[in-house]
Write a protein that holds these residues in place. Structure first.
Motif, PDB file in Angstrom:
ATOM      1  N   THR A  94       0.821  -1.213   0.000  1.00 57.00           N
ATOM      2  CA  THR A  94       0.000   0.000   0.000  1.00 57.00           C
ATOM      3  C   THR A  94       0.853   1.260   0.000  1.00 57.00           C
ATOM      4  O   THR A  94       0.425   2.308  -0.470  1.00 57.00           O
ATOM      5  CB  THR A  94      -0.935   0.025   1.230  1.00 57.00           C
ATOM      6  N   GLY A  95       2.066   1.153   0.540  1.00 59.00           N
ATOM      7  CA  GLY A  95       2.921   2.326   0.670  1.00 59.00           C
ATOM      8  C   GLY A  95       3.488   2.825  -0.636  1.00 59.00           C
ATOM      9  O   GLY A  95       3.573   4.037  -0.864  1.00 59.00           O
ATOM     10  N   VAL A  96       3.890   1.896  -1.525  1.00 53.86           N
ATOM     11  CA  VAL A  96       4.473   2.326  -2.802  1.00 53.86           C
ATOM     12  C   VAL A  96       3.480   3.173  -3.609  1.00 53.86           C
ATOM     13  O   VAL A  96       3.832   4.269  -4.064  1.00 53.86           O
ATOM     14  CB  VAL A  96       4.997   1.122  -3.618  1.00 53.86           C
ATOM     15  N   PRO A  97       2.209   2.725  -3.793  1.00 51.65           N
ATOM     16  CA  PRO A  97       1.259   3.585  -4.518  1.00 51.65           C
ATOM     17  C   PRO A  97       1.039   4.938  -3.851  1.00 51.65           C
ATOM     18  O   PRO A  97       0.842   5.947  -4.531  1.00 51.65           O
ATOM     19  CB  PRO A  97      -0.035   2.760  -4.520  1.00 51.65           C
ATOM     20  N   ALA A  98       1.088   4.973  -2.510  1.00 54.61           N
ATOM     21  CA  ALA A  98       0.905   6.244  -1.807  1.00 54.61           C
ATOM     22  C   ALA A  98       2.052   7.204  -2.110  1.00 54.61           C
ATOM     23  O   ALA A  98       1.833   8.405  -2.345  1.00 54.61           O
ATOM     24  CB  ALA A  98       0.804   6.008  -0.297  1.00 54.61           C
ATOM     25  N   VAL A  99       3.282   6.690  -2.141  1.00 51.80           N
ATOM     26  CA  VAL A  99       4.437   7.541  -2.454  1.00 51.80           C
ATOM     27  C   VAL A  99       4.376   7.990  -3.917  1.00 51.80           C
ATOM     28  O   VAL A  99       4.723   9.132  -4.236  1.00 51.80           O
ATOM     29  CB  VAL A  99       5.761   6.815  -2.149  1.00 51.80           C
ATOM     30  N   VAL A 100       3.915   7.107  -4.798  1.00 50.98           N
ATOM     31  CA  VAL A 100       3.729   7.489  -6.205  1.00 50.98           C
ATOM     32  C   VAL A 100       2.740   8.642  -6.307  1.00 50.98           C
ATOM     33  O   VAL A 100       2.966   9.612  -7.033  1.00 50.98           O
ATOM     34  CB  VAL A 100       3.258   6.280  -7.044  1.00 50.98           C
ATOM     35  N   ASP A 101       1.636   8.565  -5.570  1.00 46.38           N
ATOM     36  CA  ASP A 101       0.641   9.645  -5.583  1.00 46.38           C
ATOM     37  C   ASP A 101       1.239  10.959  -5.082  1.00 46.38           C
ATOM     38  O   ASP A 101       0.995  12.028  -5.656  1.00 46.38           O
ATOM     39  CB  ASP A 101      -0.570   9.270  -4.722  1.00 46.38           C
ATOM     40  N   LEU A 102       2.017  10.886  -4.002  1.00 47.63           N
ATOM     41  CA  LEU A 102       2.649  12.101  -3.477  1.00 47.63           C
ATOM     42  C   LEU A 102       3.621  12.695  -4.494  1.00 47.63           C
ATOM     43  O   LEU A 102       3.669  13.920  -4.690  1.00 47.63           O
ATOM     44  CB  LEU A 102       3.373  11.790  -2.166  1.00 47.63           C
ATOM     45  N   ALA A 103       4.396  11.819  -5.143  1.00 43.61           N
ATOM     46  CA  ALA A 103       5.351  12.304  -6.156  1.00 43.61           C
ATOM     47  C   ALA A 103       4.603  12.945  -7.326  1.00 43.61           C
ATOM     48  O   ALA A 103       5.025  13.990  -7.850  1.00 43.61           O
ATOM     49  CB  ALA A 103       6.221  11.147  -6.641  1.00 43.61           C
ATOM     50  N   ALA A 104       3.483  12.336  -7.736  1.00 45.10           N
ATOM     51  CA  ALA A 104       2.683  12.900  -8.835  1.00 45.10           C
ATOM     52  C   ALA A 104       2.102  14.260  -8.448  1.00 45.10           C
ATOM     53  O   ALA A 104       2.049  15.184  -9.272  1.00 45.10           O
ATOM     54  CB  ALA A 104       1.561  11.933  -9.214  1.00 45.10           C
ATOM     55  N   MET A 105       1.698  14.399  -7.188  1.00 47.09           N
ATOM     56  CA  MET A 105       1.175  15.691  -6.726  1.00 47.09           C
ATOM     57  C   MET A 105       2.276  16.750  -6.732  1.00 47.09           C
ATOM     58  O   MET A 105       2.021  17.911  -7.073  1.00 47.09           O
ATOM     59  CB  MET A 105       0.559  15.554  -5.335  1.00 47.09           C
ATOM     60  N   ARG A 106       3.484  16.349  -6.392  1.00 50.90           N
ATOM     61  CA  ARG A 106       4.606  17.306  -6.453  1.00 50.90           C
ATOM     62  C   ARG A 106       4.875  17.728  -7.893  1.00 50.90           C
ATOM     63  O   ARG A 106       5.153  18.902  -8.156  1.00 50.90           O
ATOM     64  CB  ARG A 106       5.851  16.706  -5.817  1.00 50.90           C
ATOM     65  N   ASP A 107       4.807  16.776  -8.825  1.00 47.78           N
ATOM     66  CA  ASP A 107       4.976  17.117 -10.244  1.00 47.78           C
ATOM     67  C   ASP A 107       3.909  18.112 -10.686  1.00 47.78           C
ATOM     68  O   ASP A 107       4.194  19.072 -11.400  1.00 47.78           O
ATOM     69  CB  ASP A 107       4.898  15.857 -11.123  1.00 47.78           C
ATOM     70  N   ALA A 108       2.670  17.864 -10.257  1.00 45.87           N
ATOM     71  CA  ALA A 108       1.566  18.762 -10.627  1.00 45.87           C
ATOM     72  C   ALA A 108       1.777  20.152 -10.044  1.00 45.87           C
ATOM     73  O   ALA A 108       1.515  21.165 -10.725  1.00 45.87           O
ATOM     74  CB  ALA A 108       0.236  18.173 -10.153  1.00 45.87           C
ATOM     75  N   MET A 109       2.260  20.219  -8.812  1.00 49.17           N
ATOM     76  CA  MET A 109       2.532  21.523  -8.199  1.00 49.17           C
ATOM     77  C   MET A 109       3.599  22.275  -8.996  1.00 49.17           C
ATOM     78  O   MET A 109       3.486  23.487  -9.218  1.00 49.17           O
ATOM     79  CB  MET A 109       2.987  21.342  -6.749  1.00 49.17           C
ATOM     80  N   THR A 110       4.631  21.548  -9.431  1.00 48.61           N
ATOM     81  CA  THR A 110       5.694  22.169 -10.219  1.00 48.61           C
ATOM     82  C   THR A 110       5.140  22.725 -11.525  1.00 48.61           C
ATOM     83  O   THR A 110       5.459  23.854 -11.927  1.00 48.61           O
ATOM     84  CB  THR A 110       6.816  21.147 -10.503  1.00 48.61           C
ATOM     85  N   LYS A 111       4.289  21.954 -12.207  1.00 46.61           N
ATOM     86  CA  LYS A 111       3.697  22.393 -13.471  1.00 46.61           C
ATOM     87  C   LYS A 111       2.804  23.613 -13.278  1.00 46.61           C
ATOM     88  O   LYS A 111       2.654  24.435 -14.182  1.00 46.61           O
ATOM     89  CB  LYS A 111       2.899  21.260 -14.108  1.00 46.61           C
ATOM     90  N   LEU A 112       2.202  23.735 -12.103  1.00 45.01           N
ATOM     91  CA  LEU A 112       1.346  24.884 -11.809  1.00 45.01           C
ATOM     92  C   LEU A 112       2.148  26.102 -11.359  1.00 45.01           C
ATOM     93  O   LEU A 112       1.590  27.171 -11.122  1.00 45.01           O
ATOM     94  CB  LEU A 112       0.338  24.513 -10.718  1.00 45.01           C
ATOM     95  N   GLY A 113       3.459  25.913 -11.210  1.00 41.59           N
ATOM     96  CA  GLY A 113       4.303  27.021 -10.758  1.00 41.59           C
ATOM     97  C   GLY A 113       4.252  27.238  -9.258  1.00 41.59           C
ATOM     98  O   GLY A 113       4.655  28.287  -8.759  1.00 41.59           O
TER      99      GLY A 113
END
Length: 205
Positions: A94-113
């Protein structure tokens, strides 16, 4: 953020030279939540959690009253509450998908500036890697070490990713393979009887 403490249940407890604040169930009963001393232990845990996290938005006075009324209505009245755990324990499935989600949210934040460093678990998370062991070696004193070594070889990309997560995110720790199963590791090394944190400069128990 400190509780709005509408029932004035916030108290202090001094242990040695350290003072803690806590939210008192007897004080809640005196303030009008009749019968809470007779609640089952699990319900008392939920009530303390609500008192500590009362913000007038996600937790309000109606939530406190609904939980206190549980004995009278025998649980027949449904009322959803916001429970906030002190910590989350995960294993790698369960932890690996959760970390993937957090990493994806960080990518999205970067794209939003925006600042990607704002993306972190709100509550402390302990992830124990314990679901990958295969037995290739057995019957000798070196078997454990050899099996752990093979485990790293088979799962190195996943472990590198989780190691990155443990340094990239606040409130996130990873227990490496070969330490034990998550519940054993939790009981022997991670769990605490009383969790403490900071509440406006005070030690909150």
């Amino acid at each position: 953020m400190a509780s709005i403490d509408s029932l004035k249940t916030r108290r202090e407890l001094t242990v040695g030279d350290k003072t803690y604040v806590y939210y008192s169930l007897p004080a809640a009963e005196e303030a009008g939540l009749a019968g809470v001393s007779r609640l089952p232990a699990s319900m008392k845990v939920l009530l303390e959690n609500l008192l500590r996290n009362e913000d007038g938005d996600t937790v309000g006075a109606d939530d406190l009253k609904a939980l206190a009324a549980w004995l009278d209505n025998k649980g027949a009245v449904e009322h959803e509450i916001s429970f906030r755990p002190a910590r989350v324990l995960m294993q790698d499935f369960t932890g690996v998908p959760a970390v993937v989600d957090l990493a994806a949210m960080r990518d999205a934040m970067t794209k939003l500036g925006a600042d990607p460093e704002k993306i972190n678990p709100l509550n402390p998370v302990d992830l124990v890697i314990d679901h990958s062991v295969m037995v290739d070696h057995f019957g000798n004193a070196k078997a454990f070490g050899e099996n752990v070594e093979r485990e790293y070889e088979r799962n190195i990309e996943r472990y590198r990713f989780l190691r990155w997560g443990s340094s990239a995110f606040n409130n996130f720790r990873v227990v490496p393979p070969g330490t034990g199963i998550c519940h054993q590791v939790n009981l022997e090394y991670l769990a605490q009887t009383v969790w403490t944190g900071d509440e406006d400069g005070a030690a909150l128990a």
